[in-house]
Design a protein around this motif. Structure first.
Motif, PDB file in Angstrom:
ATOM      1  N   ARG A  58      -1.526   3.435 -27.713  1.00  0.00           N
ATOM      2  CA  ARG A  58      -0.764   2.163 -27.931  1.00  0.00           C
ATOM      3  C   ARG A  58      -1.641   1.933 -29.131  1.00  0.00           C
ATOM      4  NH1 ARG A  58      -0.066  -0.346 -22.279  1.00  0.00           N
ATOM      5  NH2 ARG A  58      -0.454   0.948 -20.705  1.00  0.00           N
ATOM      6  N   ASN A  60      -2.121  -2.172 -30.560  1.00  0.00           N
ATOM      7  CA  ASN A  60      -3.210  -3.135 -29.971  1.00  0.00           C
ATOM      8  C   ASN A  60      -2.373  -3.502 -28.360  1.00  0.00           C
ATOM      9  OD1 ASN A  60      -3.572  -3.838 -32.424  1.00  0.00           O
ATOM     10  ND2 ASN A  60      -1.959  -4.517 -33.028  1.00  0.00           N
ATOM     11  N   ASN A  61      -2.539  -2.595 -27.563  1.00  0.00           N
ATOM     12  CA  ASN A  61      -1.556  -2.283 -26.109  1.00  0.00           C
ATOM     13  C   ASN A  61      -0.413  -2.713 -26.082  1.00  0.00           C
ATOM     14  OD1 ASN A  61      -2.602  -2.356 -23.847  1.00  0.00           O
ATOM     15  ND2 ASN A  61      -2.700  -4.242 -23.024  1.00  0.00           N
TER      16      ASN A  61
END
Length: 146
Positions: A58, A60-61
């Motif tokens: 990922r 930033n998520n």
């Protein structure tokens, strides 16, 4: 920020589905003539049994890559385990981070298996890269639609 971790397949499949579709469309969709249609129960059971591993990368998520690994005992070599890449993919927009996924995967696999195999997809031939990473071509995988 880039993060990579093992995740439960059922918890992340909706988030990585577009990545799964991209890798499926490279070659398998045309060859099989089928749509991508996961057997959810089978993935969940394989994960619970401890032989299916879902790694997700990922930024930033946001999911930008994944690596699905099947790890099984090697009946021909008592006490040894074999890891096989079922699928590995990084969104083309984020390919500059591919080495991070490969490094993480190798360390992850080293803790659980003695050998690692993968198929080099002809439509997206990365054989030279895999050889630089220490892989050796030992056989050609053949696939027949019945």
């Amino acid at each position: 920020m880039i993060s990579i971790s093992r995740e439960n397949w059922a918890d992340c499949i909706d988030q990585i589905m577009s990545l799964c579709q991209q890798v499926f469309d490279l070659e398998e969709a045309q060859f099989t003539g089928l749509k991508l249609d996961f057997d959810v129960d089978q993935y969940i059971d394989a994960e619970k049994a401890g032989y299916f591993h879902c790694l997700v990368m990922r930024k930033n998520n946001k999911p930008i890559g994944f690596h699905w690994i099947v790890i099984t005992p090697m009946p021909r070599h008592k006490g040894k385990f074999h890891a096989h890449t079922d699928a590995i993919f990084v969104d083309p927009e984020y390919r500059k981070y591919s080495n991070q996924l490969l490094s993480f995967s190798e360390q992850y696999i080293k803790e659980k298996a003695d050998f690692w195999t993968l198929a080099n997809l002809s439509a997206n031939d990365r054989q030279a890269m895999w050889q630089r990473k220490g892989f050796k071509p030992i056989e050609t995988i053949m696939f027949k639609k019945l």
